[in-house]
Design a protein around this motif. Structure first.
Motif, PDB file in Angstrom:
ATOM      1  N   ASP A  30      14.818  52.041  46.260  1.00 31.16           N
ATOM      2  CA  ASP A  30      14.948  53.428  45.802  1.00 31.16           C
ATOM      3  C   ASP A  30      15.063  53.448  44.282  1.00 31.16           C
ATOM      4  O   ASP A  30      15.605  54.399  43.705  1.00 31.16           O
ATOM      5  N   ASP A  31      14.541  52.419  43.623  1.00 29.12           N
ATOM      6  CA  ASP A  31      14.779  52.179  42.194  1.00 29.12           C
ATOM      7  C   ASP A  31      14.800  53.459  41.359  1.00 29.12           C
ATOM      8  O   ASP A  31      14.026  54.387  41.566  1.00 29.12           O
ATOM      9  N   GLY A  32      15.717  53.433  40.395  1.00 27.09           N
ATOM     10  CA  GLY A  32      16.041  54.642  39.635  1.00 27.09           C
ATOM     11  C   GLY A  32      17.419  55.086  40.084  1.00 27.09           C
ATOM     12  O   GLY A  32      18.235  55.510  39.287  1.00 27.09           O
ATOM     13  N   VAL A  33      17.644  54.911  41.382  1.00 18.28           N
ATOM     14  CA  VAL A  33      18.979  55.127  41.952  1.00 18.28           C
ATOM     15  C   VAL A  33      19.259  54.003  42.956  1.00 18.28           C
ATOM     16  O   VAL A  33      18.343  53.353  43.460  1.00 18.28           O
ATOM     17  N   THR A  72       9.758  43.110  34.326  1.00 15.79           N
ATOM     18  CA  THR A  72       9.890  43.882  33.077  1.00 15.79           C
ATOM     19  C   THR A  72      10.635  45.202  33.214  1.00 15.79           C
ATOM     20  O   THR A  72      11.187  45.694  32.254  1.00 15.79           O
ATOM     21  N   ASP A  73      10.620  45.831  34.395  1.00 11.26           N
ATOM     22  CA  ASP A  73      11.098  47.211  34.526  1.00 11.26           C
ATOM     23  C   ASP A  73      10.338  48.115  33.554  1.00 11.26           C
ATOM     24  O   ASP A  73      10.905  49.037  32.957  1.00 11.26           O
ATOM     25  N   HIS A  74       9.052  47.814  33.361  1.00 13.48           N
ATOM     26  CA  HIS A  74       8.146  48.614  32.511  1.00 13.48           C
ATOM     27  C   HIS A  74       8.293  50.099  32.875  1.00 13.48           C
ATOM     28  O   HIS A  74       7.923  50.514  33.965  1.00 13.48           O
ATOM     29  N   ILE A 100       7.168  42.039  39.349  1.00 16.98           N
ATOM     30  CA  ILE A 100       7.511  42.755  40.590  1.00 16.98           C
ATOM     31  C   ILE A 100       8.382  43.989  40.352  1.00 16.98           C
ATOM     32  O   ILE A 100       8.969  44.529  41.282  1.00 16.98           O
ATOM     33  N   HIS A 101       8.415  44.453  39.106  1.00 16.23           N
ATOM     34  CA  HIS A 101       9.204  45.672  38.834  1.00 16.23           C
ATOM     35  C   HIS A 101       8.558  46.458  37.695  1.00 16.23           C
ATOM     36  O   HIS A 101       8.850  46.227  36.525  1.00 16.23           O
ATOM     37  N   VAL A 102       7.647  47.365  38.034  1.00 11.21           N
ATOM     38  CA  VAL A 102       7.027  48.226  37.025  1.00 11.21           C
ATOM     39  C   VAL A 102       7.018  49.668  37.527  1.00 11.21           C
ATOM     40  O   VAL A 102       7.139  49.931  38.729  1.00 11.21           O
ATOM     41  N   MET A 121      18.532  52.506  28.211  1.00  9.82           N
ATOM     42  CA  MET A 121      17.935  52.126  29.494  1.00  9.82           C
ATOM     43  C   MET A 121      19.018  51.940  30.553  1.00  9.82           C
ATOM     44  O   MET A 121      20.198  51.836  30.230  1.00  9.82           O
ATOM     45  N   HIS A 122      18.600  51.921  31.813  1.00 12.97           N
ATOM     46  CA  HIS A 122      19.506  51.656  32.936  1.00 12.97           C
ATOM     47  C   HIS A 122      19.033  50.427  33.676  1.00 12.97           C
ATOM     48  O   HIS A 122      17.891  50.431  34.123  1.00 12.97           O
ATOM     49  N   PRO A 123      19.824  49.400  33.912  1.00 13.71           N
ATOM     50  CA  PRO A 123      21.140  49.246  33.307  1.00 13.71           C
ATOM     51  C   PRO A 123      21.028  49.091  31.797  1.00 13.71           C
ATOM     52  O   PRO A 123      19.994  48.663  31.303  1.00 13.71           O
ATOM     53  N   ALA A 153      17.708  44.030  41.520  1.00  9.08           N
ATOM     54  CA  ALA A 153      16.820  44.395  40.410  1.00  9.08           C
ATOM     55  C   ALA A 153      17.590  44.298  39.092  1.00  9.08           C
ATOM     56  O   ALA A 153      18.810  44.448  39.068  1.00  9.08           O
ATOM     57  N   HIS A 154      16.863  44.037  38.028  1.00 10.26           N
ATOM     58  CA  HIS A 154      17.392  44.029  36.652  1.00 10.26           C
ATOM     59  C   HIS A 154      18.888  43.724  36.531  1.00 10.26           C
ATOM     60  O   HIS A 154      19.662  44.517  36.013  1.00 10.26           O
ATOM     61  N   LEU A 155      19.259  42.522  36.953  1.00  9.23           N
ATOM     62  CA  LEU A 155      20.640  42.048  36.837  1.00  9.23           C
ATOM     63  C   LEU A 155      21.020  41.979  35.355  1.00  9.23           C
ATOM     64  O   LEU A 155      20.265  41.449  34.545  1.00  9.23           O
ATOM     65  N   GLN A 166      17.501  46.357  45.312  1.00  4.35           N
ATOM     66  CA  GLN A 166      18.470  47.394  44.949  1.00  4.35           C
ATOM     67  C   GLN A 166      18.591  47.599  43.446  1.00  4.35           C
ATOM     68  O   GLN A 166      18.729  46.626  42.697  1.00  4.35           O
ATOM     69  N   HIS A 167      18.503  48.863  43.032  1.00 11.08           N
ATOM     70  CA  HIS A 167      18.902  49.270  41.680  1.00 11.08           C
ATOM     71  C   HIS A 167      20.398  49.511  41.796  1.00 11.08           C
ATOM     72  O   HIS A 167      20.825  50.496  42.380  1.00 11.08           O
ATOM     73  N   CYS A 168      21.193  48.583  41.268  1.00  5.32           N
ATOM     74  CA  CYS A 168      22.639  48.625  41.518  1.00  5.32           C
ATOM     75  C   CYS A 168      23.344  49.550  40.534  1.00  5.32           C
ATOM     76  O   CYS A 168      23.501  49.217  39.356  1.00  5.32           O
TER      77      CYS A 168
HETATM   78 ZN   LIG Z   1      16.106  50.386  38.194  1.00  4.52          ZN
END
Ligand SMILES: [Zn+2]
Length: 466
Positions: free
Chosen positions: A183-186, A336-338, A91-93, A309-311, A263-265, A210-212
């Motif tokens: 708004d992933d990325g920010v 994955t945040d591919h 759920i995150h690419v 990478m972020h985070p 997202a991506h904790l 949320q991209h924290c």
């Molecule tokens: Zn992100």
């Protein structure tokens, strides 16, 4: 390489079926006819052994029909030692289309997904233009349908243009086919805007992802603010930038009670914050990436920009906290945040290279290495983190491995050993710090209806370990 074909009948013989939803872990013969599971017949292990001694039922493709038009194609596989499970979901690419087709396209991204065992992916909206309109959602869905390699559920932006000022029209975007908002990325930094977005999301039953990251706290940082940053003299990213936004969002969520997903904790504090929020009954979920379960900021020490990478990759204590969070259910799923970038972009050095790494084709074996090879978990747990977990986050239905269910299936070879190298991957970009690693575990088949993405080569023989 994978090949995408259609079959009217698929027989998987002597396969280990693991379905977390059905609480099933048994050896069975599974038959799929015209895109629907027809039978799941339990087989005794002795029978499987007898068969393999008696006849070599290798993968076999046949046309059983007579007339050209009426032909029905069959795929029969001796699947002894392989695992069949519900189709995996990521759920995150980032599929980069439209706007950044030099990095990835919906076509190459979907093929990479199918090769990695995924039957469903949810691309983030940070394309150019950002996906904040009905047209943007439809474009992603149409392109995915043309490519026909993997199902796609687009994530639309929380705010118009991902600018953090005006919430998007969630209701119409949901109707168009958006599966969630981010708004992933920010991150959405403004408190009032995020509160407004939470209220609107609650009213239409949408999930906000949320991209924290508060940029005021992370600005200029290129890796975790720790020992490696200090040693190499690179500007560090303060983990408060992530933790502070999780704190703020949970505070808002406590009052508004909207569905919130982190997202991506990546931090131990973040895991603890989510754990407490769940204990308090907040409608909160979280994901972790394979790389945050495996690597620390030490991976940046060589100057490999693929580890930027972020985070950022953090400390061993953070990795441990993420693993524990996954095991105790604080973290619901792996995503994955591919994030594909070209070799030229990644050659700009640690300070200038864009953050991110690809992940679709290495996700399963990396999580197996982090969680199974360490003795922490088993294949049932891993499959849950890629199936039931992500589908629950999005509130989507997971299809069981059971008769009369639509065929949405992944066949895994848990023992396949292979080397991560560009020629083994389907993504348009090869930015991964795992290049050169030997991994164990790989998808060999993904099935959606009659469509089958099938790996054509046999697994390589190679050494275990890095
Ligand atoms: Zn992100």
């Amino acid at each position: 390489m994978i090949r995408i074909e259609r079959f009217d009948e698929i027989s998987l013989l002597g396969v280990r079926v693991i379905d977390p939803l059905m609480r099933l872990d048994a050896v069975a013969d599974v038959v799929v006819r015209r895109g629907v599971i027809e039978t799941v017949t339990p087989v005794h292990t002795a029978e499987v052994h007898r068969r393999s001694a008696q006849e070599e039922l290798n993968s076999e493709v046949s046309d059983s029909g007579g007339e050209a038009e009426a032909r029905s194609s069959c795929l029969k596989i001796n699947a002894r030692g392989l695992i069949l499970c519900p189709g995996l979901a990521d759920i995150h690419v980032h599929l980069r289309e439209p706007g950044f087709e030099h990095k990835e396209t919906i076509g190459t991204g979907c093929r990479a997904a199918a090769a990695g065992g995924f039957t469903f992916v949810a691309p983030m909206p940070n394309t150019k233009p950002a996906v904040d309109s009905i047209e943007g959602v439809r474009y992603a869905l149409d392109r995915a349908a043309q490519e026909d390699a993997c199902e796609v559920g687009p994530i639309a932006a929380i705010t118009v243009g991902r600018e953090g000022r005006v919430p998007a029209d969630f209701a119409s975007l949901l109707t168009a086919g958006a599966v969630a908002f981010s708004d992933d990325g920010v991150g959405v930094e403004d408190d009032a805007v995020m509160a407004d977005a939470f209220r609107r999301a609650r009213d239409v039953g949408a999930v906000l992802i949320q991209h924290c990251e508060y940029r005021a706290l992370s600005a200029g940082g290129v890796l975790h603010k720790g020992a490696v940053a200090a040693r190499r003299g690179w500007p560090g990213l303060d983990l408060r930038s992530e933790d502070a936004m999780i704190e703020r969002d949970l505070r808002l969520c406590r009052g508004i009670r909207a569905r919130y997903h982190v997202a991506h904790l990546s931090t131990a504090t973040g895991v603890e914050l989510v754990r407490r929020a769940k204990e308090d009954g907040l409608p909160v979920t979280a994901e972790v990436t394979p790389h945050h379960l495996l690597l620390t900021d030490e991976a940046c020490d060589t100057g490999d920009t693929n580890a930027k990478m972020h985070p950022p990759l953090r400390t061993a204590a953070d990795v441990e906290a993420c693993r524990r969070g996954l095991l105790d259910g604080t973290i619901d799923c792996v995503a994955t945040d591919h994030a594909p970038h070209t070799a030229e972009e990644k050659a700009r050095g640690m300070l200038q290279a864009p953050p991110g790494l690809i992940g679709l084709e290495t996700a399963v074996p990396l999580v197996a290495r982090a969680m199974i090879e360490t003795g922490l978990a088993d294949w049932t747990a891993l499959i849950r983190w890629f199936t039931e977990g992500p589908m629950r986050v999005l509130g989507r239905r997971l299809h069981a491995v059971a008769p009369r269910q639509p065929a949405n299936l992944t066949l895994l070879d848990p023992a396949a050993t292979w080397k991560v190298e560009p020629t083994a991957l389907h993504s348009r970009s090869f930015n991964t710090p795992f290049l050169g690693w030997w991994l164990t575990g790989r998808a060999v088949l993904t099935i959606v209806g009659r469509r089958v993405a099938r790996r054509t080569e046999a697994p390589a023989e190679g050494p275990r370990g890095k």
